[in-house]
Scaffold this active site. Structure first.
Site, PDB file in Angstrom:
ATOM      1  N   LYS A 172       0.844  -1.197   0.000  1.00 30.79           N
ATOM      2  CA  LYS A 172       0.000   0.000   0.000  1.00 30.79           C
ATOM      3  C   LYS A 172       0.881   1.249   0.000  1.00 30.79           C
ATOM      4  O   LYS A 172       1.493   1.599   1.009  1.00 30.79           O
ATOM      5  CB  LYS A 172      -0.909   0.049   1.241  1.00 30.79           C
ATOM      6  CG  LYS A 172      -1.945   1.170   1.114  1.00 30.79           C
ATOM      7  CD  LYS A 172      -2.279   1.863   2.417  1.00 30.79           C
ATOM      8  CE  LYS A 172      -1.577   3.153   2.655  1.00 30.79           C
ATOM      9  NZ  LYS A 172      -1.807   4.269   1.752  1.00 30.79           N
ATOM     10  N   GLY A 225       6.890   6.032   7.824  1.00 31.83           N
ATOM     11  CA  GLY A 225       5.955   7.149   7.865  1.00 31.83           C
ATOM     12  C   GLY A 225       6.116   7.906   9.163  1.00 31.83           C
ATOM     13  O   GLY A 225       7.206   7.945   9.740  1.00 31.83           O
ATOM     14  N   SER A 226       5.027   8.487   9.635  1.00 29.93           N
ATOM     15  CA  SER A 226       5.111   9.347  10.811  1.00 29.93           C
ATOM     16  C   SER A 226       5.141   8.529  12.105  1.00 29.93           C
ATOM     17  O   SER A 226       4.725   7.370  12.138  1.00 29.93           O
ATOM     18  CB  SER A 226       3.911  10.284  10.832  1.00 29.93           C
ATOM     19  OG  SER A 226       2.732   9.512  10.940  1.00 29.93           O
ATOM     20  N   GLY A 230       3.009   5.145  13.041  1.00 32.77           N
ATOM     21  CA  GLY A 230       3.868   4.004  13.364  1.00 32.77           C
ATOM     22  C   GLY A 230       3.545   3.429  14.735  1.00 32.77           C
ATOM     23  O   GLY A 230       3.447   2.212  14.910  1.00 32.77           O
ATOM     24  N   GLU A 247      10.101   2.589  10.353  1.00 33.58           N
ATOM     25  CA  GLU A 247      11.039   3.706  10.158  1.00 33.58           C
ATOM     26  C   GLU A 247      10.210   4.977  10.230  1.00 33.58           C
ATOM     27  O   GLU A 247       9.239   5.118   9.486  1.00 33.58           O
ATOM     28  CB  GLU A 247      11.734   3.610   8.796  1.00 33.58           C
ATOM     29  CG  GLU A 247      12.755   2.496   8.691  1.00 33.58           C
ATOM     30  CD  GLU A 247      13.867   2.585   9.703  1.00 33.58           C
ATOM     31  OE1 GLU A 247      14.142   3.694  10.208  1.00 33.58           O
ATOM     32  OE2 GLU A 247      14.464   1.541  10.018  1.00 33.58           O
ATOM     33  N   CYS A 281      13.378  12.228   5.984  1.00 28.20           N
ATOM     34  CA  CYS A 281      13.466  11.876   7.406  1.00 28.20           C
ATOM     35  C   CYS A 281      14.878  12.102   7.922  1.00 28.20           C
ATOM     36  O   CYS A 281      15.083  12.257   9.116  1.00 28.20           O
ATOM     37  CB  CYS A 281      13.040  10.429   7.605  1.00 28.20           C
ATOM     38  SG  CYS A 281      13.843   9.334   6.451  1.00 28.20           S
ATOM     39  N   GLN A 328       0.853  19.763   3.847  1.00 26.05           N
ATOM     40  CA  GLN A 328       2.246  19.896   4.290  1.00 26.05           C
ATOM     41  C   GLN A 328       2.665  21.367   4.260  1.00 26.05           C
ATOM     42  O   GLN A 328       3.370  21.832   5.152  1.00 26.05           O
ATOM     43  CB  GLN A 328       3.152  19.046   3.395  1.00 26.05           C
ATOM     44  CG  GLN A 328       4.609  19.013   3.827  1.00 26.05           C
ATOM     45  CD  GLN A 328       4.829  18.411   5.211  1.00 26.05           C
ATOM     46  OE1 GLN A 328       4.335  17.330   5.502  1.00 26.05           O
ATOM     47  NE2 GLN A 328       5.551  19.115   6.081  1.00 26.05           N
ATOM     48  N   GLU A 379       9.148  17.355  14.507  1.00 28.43           N
ATOM     49  CA  GLU A 379       9.549  17.242  13.110  1.00 28.43           C
ATOM     50  C   GLU A 379       8.675  18.169  12.256  1.00 28.43           C
ATOM     51  O   GLU A 379       7.451  18.149  12.359  1.00 28.43           O
ATOM     52  CB  GLU A 379       9.371  15.799  12.641  1.00 28.43           C
ATOM     53  CG  GLU A 379       9.898  15.606  11.240  1.00 28.43           C
ATOM     54  CD  GLU A 379       9.887  14.149  10.815  1.00 28.43           C
ATOM     55  OE1 GLU A 379       8.838  13.503  10.989  1.00 28.43           O
ATOM     56  OE2 GLU A 379      10.921  13.665  10.322  1.00 28.43           O
TER      57      GLU A 379
HETATM   58  P1  NDP Z   1       1.992   8.869   7.485  1.00 27.67           P
HETATM   59  O1  NDP Z   1       2.387   8.180   8.727  1.00 27.67           O
HETATM   60  O2  NDP Z   1       0.823   9.731   7.510  1.00 27.67           O
HETATM   61  O3  NDP Z   1       1.731   7.830   6.327  1.00 27.67           O
HETATM   62  C1  NDP Z   1       2.600   6.793   6.015  1.00 27.67           C
HETATM   63  C2  NDP Z   1       1.805   5.685   5.370  1.00 27.67           C
HETATM   64  O4  NDP Z   1       0.920   5.101   6.336  1.00 27.67           O
HETATM   65  C3  NDP Z   1       0.899   6.151   4.230  1.00 27.67           C
HETATM   66  O5  NDP Z   1       0.868   5.153   3.238  1.00 27.67           O
HETATM   67  C4  NDP Z   1      -0.433   6.294   4.916  1.00 27.67           C
HETATM   68  O6  NDP Z   1      -1.549   6.235   4.047  1.00 27.67           O
HETATM   69  C5  NDP Z   1      -0.415   5.099   5.847  1.00 27.67           C
HETATM   70  N1  NDP Z   1      -1.346   5.188   6.963  1.00 27.67           N
HETATM   71  C6  NDP Z   1      -1.930   6.291   7.480  1.00 27.67           C
HETATM   72  N2  NDP Z   1      -2.743   5.942   8.503  1.00 27.67           N
HETATM   73  C7  NDP Z   1      -2.656   4.602   8.634  1.00 27.67           C
HETATM   74  C8  NDP Z   1      -3.257   3.656   9.521  1.00 27.67           C
HETATM   75  N3  NDP Z   1      -4.084   4.034  10.474  1.00 27.67           N
HETATM   76  N4  NDP Z   1      -2.955   2.362   9.373  1.00 27.67           N
HETATM   77  C9  NDP Z   1      -2.097   1.957   8.424  1.00 27.67           C
HETATM   78  N5  NDP Z   1      -1.510   2.801   7.549  1.00 27.67           N
HETATM   79  C10 NDP Z   1      -1.778   4.112   7.655  1.00 27.67           C
HETATM   80  O7  NDP Z   1       3.305   9.624   6.973  1.00 27.67           O
HETATM   81  P2  NDP Z   1       3.488  10.473   5.614  1.00 27.67           P
HETATM   82  O8  NDP Z   1       3.228   9.653   4.418  1.00 27.67           O
HETATM   83  O9  NDP Z   1       2.731  11.731   5.797  1.00 27.67           O
HETATM   84  O10 NDP Z   1       5.097  10.728   5.602  1.00 27.67           O
HETATM   85  C11 NDP Z   1       5.700  11.743   6.319  1.00 27.67           C
HETATM   86  C12 NDP Z   1       6.260  11.208   7.618  1.00 27.67           C
HETATM   87  O11 NDP Z   1       7.008  10.017   7.408  1.00 27.67           O
HETATM   88  C13 NDP Z   1       7.222  12.146   8.279  1.00 27.67           C
HETATM   89  O12 NDP Z   1       6.944  12.234   9.636  1.00 27.67           O
HETATM   90  C14 NDP Z   1       8.605  11.510   8.077  1.00 27.67           C
HETATM   91  O13 NDP Z   1       9.538  11.820   9.042  1.00 27.67           O
HETATM   92  C15 NDP Z   1       8.309  10.085   8.036  1.00 27.67           C
HETATM   93  N6  NDP Z   1       9.292   9.368   7.212  1.00 27.67           N
HETATM   94  C16 NDP Z   1      10.264   8.588   7.810  1.00 27.67           C
HETATM   95  C17 NDP Z   1      11.210   7.940   7.074  1.00 27.67           C
HETATM   96  C18 NDP Z   1      12.225   7.040   7.715  1.00 27.67           C
HETATM   97  O14 NDP Z   1      12.773   6.183   7.025  1.00 27.67           O
HETATM   98  N7  NDP Z   1      12.528   7.175   8.985  1.00 27.67           N
HETATM   99  C19 NDP Z   1      11.244   8.072   5.610  1.00 27.67           C
HETATM  100  C20 NDP Z   1      10.190   8.872   5.092  1.00 27.67           C
HETATM  101  C21 NDP Z   1       9.258   9.494   5.873  1.00 27.67           C
HETATM  102  P3  NDP Z   1      -2.130   7.612   3.403  1.00 27.67           P
HETATM  103  O15 NDP Z   1      -1.200   7.965   2.349  1.00 27.67           O
HETATM  104  O16 NDP Z   1      -3.475   7.290   2.906  1.00 27.67           O
HETATM  105  O17 NDP Z   1      -2.151   8.622   4.497  1.00 27.67           O
END
Ligand code: NDP
Length: 477
Positions: A172, A225-226, A230, A247, A281, A328, A379
């Site tokens: 996904k 993701g965030s 997470g 991550e 990130c 954003q 962040e």
């Molecule tokens: P999110 O956490 O909002 O989303 C990440 C993914 O999770 C998306 O595919 C999102 O879907 C999905 N998601 C959202 N809600 C749920 C849920 N309840 N259950 C399962 N999956 C869900 O992060 P962003 O995409 O907004 O990315 C930005 C963030 O990611 C920043 O905080 C950044 O620091 C972090 N990041 C960390 C990295 C690392 O390697 N440490 C690398 C890149 C980013 P949808 O798109 O529909 O919201």
């Protein structure tokens, strides 16, 4: 307008509604209509993966290597095209986007090789006449959930090892960037991935993401993701007994010591803070600078940041592309306002108008800040960085480590003594010396500590820790 479907059980499938994929550099440019699956479609994908697992888990490693190699070769051959797509949907500049596409191709080729290197151990038993074998097996069906900021590289570094080690995948991507995700699915399909082994389910996190986390058919989840999302996933995975790799965010420090080469330090800070529009990130968001070089560094940074060319991601002169979307952008502006409220001096940070309507923002530098300010604790994920003045190396190290995050930490110095002390004492998963905090290789481990990461490392040989499970066999021949 071209429509792009989900790949479920080896078939391109209509699975609910479609959404427009819009270019953040030009809101009138729609890249395509992409499927947005419902929970039922996600369920079908997980069922298909579970059905495919028994045969894929014992498939020939040559078959896996060949498929991954084909995908890697195709991405490298078409990296300009995929880079253009990435730049259009996410807003990275074209050179950054082509670089990311190239990296995704190299990752697939690297894991094609890893498929051939799955090895175990043979040991003597403490019991006479008994032998012990330690072997690695795939984990099962892996749910892969990715963010929008690296739309081709992050999916590649999760999907390629998952498949190399014999797992099936339900992928996904972030809702904002379905284009690169669809391109990867198309290449895997064309390379002959067997039906159900790899499934693409584009859709919302609250629908498809949650369905993946909750499904008993999913054995392991790899998420980037965030922190908020997470942690929510971590709670459910603990309750449901699923293997998990997270991550998440960062608040990465770049320490600049008095003895640093000023040009090296400014280049590292500008690259780390602003390139990829600061949406990394690993971005250098806290510039921790000792007193002797503070004023010279700050002046040079202000000058360099002001010169950066912000514009359409496909314009050859552009150095900083647009912010990814309106939400954003609002977050970035909120933190610039907060910086003022916290009595920081703000250079830059204004909204910009360009020929096409998009989310253009001037890079921001927050001066005279302290590490206690919210702008230095939370962040931001935009083109901004703070300067924090410290008296010496010891204070710099303490400030660098005083954060809930621990992804990457950098230092600019010509002193081997300080560089090696920092390498040992920085509380981070990755350390950079005289380099930007962002920008990593694909064949070595990637990941952090504290709130930045959870579970085994990603990438390189270390990826096997997450994508395989160990079996210990006692043999009395
Ligand atoms: P999110 O956490 O909002 O989303 C990440 C993914 O999770 C998306 O595919 C999102 O879907 C999905 N998601 C959202 N809600 C749920 C849920 N309840 N259950 C399962 N999956 C869900 O992060 P962003 O995409 O907004 O990315 C930005 C963030 O990611 C920043 O905080 C950044 O620091 C972090 N990041 C960390 C990295 C690392 O390697 N440490 C690398 C890149 C980013 P949808 O798109 O529909 O919201």
């Amino acid at each position: 307008m071209e429509k792009f479907q989900n790949l479920i059980a080896g078939e391109w499938t209509d699975s609910g509604e479609f959404q427009s994929n819009v270019n953040p550099s030009d809101l009138s440019d729609v890249i395509g209509e992409y499927a947005r699956a419902d929970a039922k479609a996600a369920g079908l994908a997980m069922e298909a993966a579970a059905t495919a697992f028994p045969s894929w888990s014992i498939s020939s490693i040559q078959q896996r290597a060949d498929i991954l190699d084909k995908v890697g070769t195709a991405i490298l051959a078409r990296k300009e095209e995929f880079g253009r797509l990435l730049a259009r949907e996410e807003g990275k500049t074209l050179p950054e986007a082509v670089g990311e596409a190239g990296r995704a191709g190299q990752i697939f080729k690297y894991f094609a090789g890893e498929a051939l290197r799955i090895h175990g151990e043979k040991m003597s038993s403490v019991r006479p006449g008994v032998e012990v074998e330690i072997t690695r097996e795939p984990v099962g069906v892996v749910g892969i959930i990715t963010p929008w900021n690296f739309p081709i590289a992050i999916p590649a570094w999760k999907i390629a090892p998952a498949l190399a080690f014999g797992n099936c995948v339900v992928f996904k991507p972030a809702d904002l960037v379905p284009g690169c995700a669809w391109a990867i699915a198309d290449l895997l399909h064309q390379a002959g991935i067997p039906k159900g082994v790899f499934n693409l389910v584009m859709g919302r996190g609250s629908v498809v993401g949650e369905a993946i986390v909750e499904s008993p058919r999913i054995h392991a989840i790899s998420f980037t993701g965030s922190v908020a999302t997470g942690r929510k996933i971590a709670v459910r995975c603990a309750e449901l007994g699923k293997k998990l790799q997270l991550e998440m965010g960062g608040k990465n420090p770049l320490v600049v010591l008095d003895d640093a080469d000023l040009t090296v330090a400014v280049n590292a800070a500008v690259n780390g803070a602003y390139f990829s529009t600061g949406q990394r990130c690993t971005a250098s968001s806290r510039l921790v600078v000792t007193a002797g070089i503070h004023d010279a560094f700050t002046e040079a940074m202000k000058e360099a940041a002001a010169k950066l060319v912000v514009g359409h991601a496909l314009n050859p002169e552009t150095q900083i592309g647009p912010v990814v979307d309106d939400s954003q952008l609002r977050q970035d502006l909120y933190y610039t306002d907060l910086a003022r409220q916290e009595n920081a001096e703000v250079a830059g940070g204004r909204l910009l108008a360009r020929e096409t309507k998009g989310f253009y923002l001037e890079p921001a530098l927050f001066l005279n800040t302290t590490n206690a300010m919210r702008i230095n604790r939370e962040e931001i994920f935009g083109p901004s960085a703070s300067v924090i003045r410290v008296k010496d190396y010891e204070e710099a190290l303490a400030v660098a480590n005083d954060t809930e995050f621990g992804l990457c930490a950098g230092i600019c110095t010509q002193s081997l003594k300080y560089a090696s002390h920092f390498q040992r004492h920085a509380e981070a998963g990755m350390v950079m010396v005289n380099l930007p905090t962002a920008g990593v290789d694909y064949h070595v481990p990637f990941g952090g500590r504290k709130a930045s990461s959870y579970g085994p490392r990603e990438q390189g040989g270390y990826a096997r820790e997450f994508y395989t499970t160990v079996k210990t066999t006692y043999l009395a021949p």
